[in-house]
Design an enzyme around this catalytic site. Sequence first.
Site, PDB file in Angstrom:
ATOM      1  CD  GLU A 213     -13.941 -12.199 -26.071  1.00 30.96           C
ATOM      2  OE1 GLU A 213     -14.768 -12.390 -25.504  1.00 30.96           O
ATOM      3  OE2 GLU A 213     -12.772 -12.366 -25.788  1.00 30.96           O
ATOM      4  CD  GLU A 318      -9.151 -10.725 -24.350  1.00 27.43           C
ATOM      5  OE1 GLU A 318      -9.934 -11.950 -23.692  1.00 27.43           O
ATOM      6  OE2 GLU A 318      -9.766  -9.617 -24.225  1.00 27.43           O
TER       7      GLU A 318
END
Length: 396
Positions: A213, A318
């Site tokens: 991320e 994810e």
Amino acid sequence: MPVPPAAIKSLDLIKKAMHPVILLCLLASCQSHKEKTVNQIIDSSLIVTSVEKPVDSLLTGETKALWINLKRMQGKGILFGHQDATTSGVDWKTPVIRSDVKELTGSNPALYGWEISGVGNSNNIDSIPFSALRNRILEAYSRSGVNTVTWHYNNPVTGGTAWDTYPAVKEILPDSSRHEYYKSQLREVGHFFQSLKTSEGISVPVIFRPFHENNGNWFWWGKGHCTRDEYIRMWQFTVSYLRDSLKVHNLLYAYSTDMFDSPEQYLERYPGDSWVDIMGCENYWDFQSGATISNGIAQLRMLVSISSARKKLAALTECGFDGIPVKNWWTQYLLIPIKDDTIARNISYLMVWRNANRKHYYVPFPEQKSAPDFMLFEKDSFTIFERDLKNLYVIK
Ligand code: BMA
């Protein structure tokens, strides 16, 4: 600023190919514009090379087989993954061994996510003993499951959590204050990966996804807390230290951003084709509302295009809906939109986050409102759970 290993390698190649006089001029200008030259070399690694090679040319046979088999399966189905699948559930936790996915569907997931924050200590960030983690990884492998590992690595300068955004990246680079400490931490990481050996001495393949991320601002390695150049140098050092110095050869490397708007944004911190095997993105938000699913699909389409041009794998590394408040979320918000899109359906896997307890969970339990829909999701011929897996660790 020290020149990253990729730049050194590129310079070596340039040196070999060039007339000595031109080379001298180039090196002279390199001295005065070192910063710019390093960036140019990194930029050139963003150009599509279409070379079908894993990051590690010395990969173990099983790890290479996994990479090849995942490539062969592209477009034919998506592996379903669950973080902490056999270490924690809504009503249980290690040392109990259960699986909320299996209890509902009769099958384990095909892919297992694990967390190594705290490696070197007895327990990880979520109080799972590393000894148990190791066993669950070995068991998953013995059932032909795929293991992937994230690292919510504590801030190496402050000792705070991964969410402590003190700008630490520049401090762990070569010649910086915390570099030796960082190397000692990587030795713990490498040691853990090397300890994943079966009784026959086979090293269990792992998809390692560190510093994830990276376009969000919530982790210390995120945007706003390090420059692009620092992030790329940290990534390249990490890979080369594990692979070349510590000789860890059972890893495929996954790079992942959070949501993004364009290929340029996705690639902004991309470390280069020689440093990444799987191009991932994480997206919880867009798949939670009918109004935004098309944004999520647009990102998967970009991801598949960018990665297939580079001969990499793509994955929704994810996703999920905490507490799954929508009854038909699995089939209508996730499966059908992805499966029906001729491009997005080429992602290799998707993974939902962990079941920690009844307040923080991503896979339903029997009386949960989305349970029947999750069972339909599992039954669909496009989703791959453990019972649908062929042996991914041999090449046929
Ligand atoms: C977060 C949460 C935390 C957990 C962390 C690392 O998303 O699930 O409870 O500690 O991941 O696994």
